[in-house]
Motif scaffolding. Structure first.
Motif, PDB file in Angstrom:
ATOM      1  N   SER A  32      36.975 -79.357  35.257  1.00  0.00           N
ATOM      2  CA  SER A  32      36.547 -80.047  34.034  1.00  0.00           C
ATOM      3  C   SER A  32      36.253 -79.024  32.952  1.00  0.00           C
ATOM      4  O   SER A  32      35.598 -78.017  33.219  1.00  0.00           O
ATOM      5  N   PHE A  33      36.704 -79.359  31.743  1.00  0.00           N
ATOM      6  CA  PHE A  33      36.610 -78.399  30.648  1.00  0.00           C
ATOM      7  C   PHE A  33      36.200 -79.130  29.381  1.00  0.00           C
ATOM      8  O   PHE A  33      36.674 -80.238  29.109  1.00  0.00           O
ATOM      9  N   PHE A  34      35.330 -78.483  28.612  1.00  0.00           N
ATOM     10  CA  PHE A  34      34.834 -79.112  27.395  1.00  0.00           C
ATOM     11  C   PHE A  34      34.660 -78.064  26.307  1.00  0.00           C
ATOM     12  O   PHE A  34      34.402 -76.894  26.590  1.00  0.00           O
ATOM     13  N   TRP A  35      34.760 -78.518  25.070  1.00  0.00           N
ATOM     14  CA  TRP A  35      34.357 -77.718  23.920  1.00  0.00           C
ATOM     15  C   TRP A  35      33.129 -78.369  23.305  1.00  0.00           C
ATOM     16  O   TRP A  35      33.104 -79.576  23.067  1.00  0.00           O
ATOM     17  N   TYR A  36      32.131 -77.548  23.030  1.00  0.00           N
ATOM     18  CA  TYR A  36      30.932 -77.982  22.324  1.00  0.00           C
ATOM     19  C   TYR A  36      30.817 -77.172  21.043  1.00  0.00           C
ATOM     20  O   TYR A  36      31.247 -76.021  20.967  1.00  0.00           O
ATOM     21  N   LYS A  45      26.605 -79.874  20.611  1.00  0.00           N
ATOM     22  CA  LYS A  45      27.137 -81.234  20.502  1.00  0.00           C
ATOM     23  C   LYS A  45      28.543 -81.258  21.071  1.00  0.00           C
ATOM     24  O   LYS A  45      29.363 -80.384  20.743  1.00  0.00           O
ATOM     25  N   LEU A  46      28.819 -82.252  21.895  1.00  0.00           N
ATOM     26  CA  LEU A  46      30.136 -82.363  22.495  1.00  0.00           C
ATOM     27  C   LEU A  46      31.189 -82.550  21.404  1.00  0.00           C
ATOM     28  O   LEU A  46      31.093 -83.461  20.580  1.00  0.00           O
ATOM     29  N   LEU A  47      32.183 -81.691  21.425  1.00  0.00           N
ATOM     30  CA  LEU A  47      33.279 -81.790  20.458  1.00  0.00           C
ATOM     31  C   LEU A  47      34.466 -82.511  21.094  1.00  0.00           C
ATOM     32  O   LEU A  47      34.966 -83.486  20.557  1.00  0.00           O
ATOM     33  N   MET A  48      34.900 -81.994  22.232  1.00  0.00           N
ATOM     34  CA  MET A  48      36.058 -82.592  22.895  1.00  0.00           C
ATOM     35  C   MET A  48      36.050 -82.277  24.383  1.00  0.00           C
ATOM     36  O   MET A  48      35.622 -81.205  24.792  1.00  0.00           O
ATOM     37  N   SER A  49      36.560 -83.224  25.160  1.00  0.00           N
ATOM     38  CA  SER A  49      36.926 -82.928  26.540  1.00  0.00           C
ATOM     39  C   SER A  49      38.340 -82.344  26.498  1.00  0.00           C
ATOM     40  O   SER A  49      39.108 -82.617  25.569  1.00  0.00           O
ATOM     41  N   VAL A  50      38.670 -81.544  27.485  1.00  0.00           N
ATOM     42  CA  VAL A  50      40.001 -80.936  27.522  1.00  0.00           C
ATOM     43  C   VAL A  50      40.721 -81.466  28.743  1.00  0.00           C
ATOM     44  O   VAL A  50      40.301 -81.208  29.876  1.00  0.00           O
ATOM     45  N   SER A  52      44.335 -82.219  31.036  1.00  0.00           N
ATOM     46  CA  SER A  52      45.561 -81.493  31.403  1.00  0.00           C
ATOM     47  C   SER A  52      46.675 -81.747  30.396  1.00  0.00           C
ATOM     48  O   SER A  52      47.495 -80.877  30.128  1.00  0.00           O
ATOM     49  N   SER A  53      46.666 -82.955  29.835  1.00  0.00           N
ATOM     50  CA  SER A  53      47.719 -83.328  28.888  1.00  0.00           C
ATOM     51  C   SER A  53      47.373 -82.924  27.472  1.00  0.00           C
ATOM     52  O   SER A  53      48.120 -83.212  26.534  1.00  0.00           O
ATOM     53  N   GLY A  54      46.227 -82.251  27.288  1.00  0.00           N
ATOM     54  CA  GLY A  54      45.803 -81.900  25.948  1.00  0.00           C
ATOM     55  C   GLY A  54      45.001 -83.041  25.333  1.00  0.00           C
ATOM     56  O   GLY A  54      44.937 -84.143  25.873  1.00  0.00           O
ATOM     57  N   ASN A  55      44.385 -82.754  24.211  1.00  0.00           N
ATOM     58  CA  ASN A  55      43.553 -83.751  23.561  1.00  0.00           C
ATOM     59  C   ASN A  55      43.509 -83.456  22.073  1.00  0.00           C
ATOM     60  O   ASN A  55      43.345 -82.296  21.685  1.00  0.00           O
ATOM     61  N   GLY A  58      41.735 -85.874  15.266  1.00  0.00           N
ATOM     62  CA  GLY A  58      41.780 -85.497  13.858  1.00  0.00           C
ATOM     63  C   GLY A  58      42.317 -84.092  13.690  1.00  0.00           C
ATOM     64  O   GLY A  58      43.423 -83.777  14.119  1.00  0.00           O
ATOM     65  N   ARG A  59      41.521 -83.221  13.112  1.00  0.00           N
ATOM     66  CA  ARG A  59      41.954 -81.847  12.847  1.00  0.00           C
ATOM     67  C   ARG A  59      41.810 -80.940  14.063  1.00  0.00           C
ATOM     68  O   ARG A  59      42.187 -79.767  13.993  1.00  0.00           O
ATOM     69  N   PHE A  60      41.275 -81.444  15.120  1.00  0.00           N
ATOM     70  CA  PHE A  60      40.972 -80.636  16.299  1.00  0.00           C
ATOM     71  C   PHE A  60      41.942 -80.958  17.438  1.00  0.00           C
ATOM     72  O   PHE A  60      42.169 -82.124  17.750  1.00  0.00           O
ATOM     73  N   THR A  61      42.468 -79.895  18.060  1.00  0.00           N
ATOM     74  CA  THR A  61      43.352 -80.052  19.215  1.00  0.00           C
ATOM     75  C   THR A  61      42.892 -79.106  20.311  1.00  0.00           C
ATOM     76  O   THR A  61      42.688 -77.915  20.058  1.00  0.00           O
ATOM     77  N   ALA A  62      42.724 -79.646  21.493  1.00  0.00           N
ATOM     78  CA  ALA A  62      42.339 -78.828  22.648  1.00  0.00           C
ATOM     79  C   ALA A  62      43.465 -78.855  23.662  1.00  0.00           C
ATOM     80  O   ALA A  62      44.120 -79.877  23.854  1.00  0.00           O
ATOM     81  N   GLN A  63      43.701 -77.710  24.275  1.00  0.00           N
ATOM     82  CA  GLN A  63      44.759 -77.618  25.275  1.00  0.00           C
ATOM     83  C   GLN A  63      44.231 -76.876  26.490  1.00  0.00           C
ATOM     84  O   GLN A  63      43.337 -76.033  26.396  1.00  0.00           O
TER      85      GLN A  63
END
Lengths: 111, 113
Positions: A32-36, A45-50, A52-55, A58-63
């Protein structure tokens, strides 16, 4: 080698720029991977979960790149309000409650 | 509603005092956490409660004593602290499984004099 590594920065970019951060992890079984995002003297503050397929949000992309064991965060069209520290968080496999935090990457967006 | 609340926001205490930090969430989360964060460092996990039972204690000194009165509340009792314990104390909660997203409260900024 540290379990989770981030370049502390700071990354100094102009408004409107695209900026990317990476976070490498050493445990190949991590699941499990997250960006805060953390502003000075505030809570993370939780920004995004990451996934396997990417996420994308809006302007934010996590891979996630499992082969090379890193996650990335891309911010497009940077705003002044994006200035903050970005923390990556990794959980090992097996439903462990013990997350490993990276040291954080500092982003400064200037006019 | 992804709100975790913490009281007090700020606390100054002497080394002989006893005080408590409080945390509350009403998201139905079954896991709650205490973290300690020093300046320019990431949060350090102290305790984890799962279904109101202490499941993880990360070798925290006994001058910190956690308590989970019910599924919505988490306390951290402080006694005989040292100046180096001054830090931001963060509470967090997550749905259930340990690898879920965690939601943090605003923290209590503690100063030990």
């Amino acid at each position: 080698r540290k379990e989770v590594e981030q370049d502390p920065g700071p990354f100094n970019v102009p408004e409107g720029a695209t900026v990317a951060f990476n976070c490498t992890y050493s445990n190949s079984a991590s699941q499990s991977f997250f960006w805060y995002r953390q502003d000075c003297r505030k809570e993370p503050k939780l920004l995004m979960s990451v996934y396997s397929s990417g996420n994308e949000d809006g302007r934010f992309t996590a891979q996630l790149n499992r082969a090379s064991q890193y996650i990335s965060l891309l911010i497009r069209d940077s705003k002044l309000s994006d200035s903050a520290t970005y923390l990556c968080v990794v959980f090992p496999a097996g439903g462990s409650y013990i997350p490993t935090f990276g040291r954080g990457t500092s982003l400064i967006v200037h006019p | 509603d992804t709100e975790v609340t913490q009281t007090p926001k700020h606390l100054v205490m002497g080394m002989t005092n006893k005080k408590s930090l409080k945390c509350e969430q009403h998201m139905g989360h079954r896991a709650m956490y205490w973290y300690k964060q020093k300046a320019k460092k990431p949060p350090e996990l102290m305790f984890v409660y799962s279904y109101e039972k202490l499941s993880i204690n990360e070798s925290v000194p006994s001058r910190f004593s956690p308590e989970c009165p019910n599924s919505s509340l988490l306390n951290l009792h402080l006694h005989a602290l040292q100046p180096e314990d001054s830090a931001l104390y963060l509470c967090a909660s997550s749905q259930e499984d340990g690898s879920d997203e965690q939601y943090f409260g605003p923290g209590t900024r503690l100063t030990v004099t």
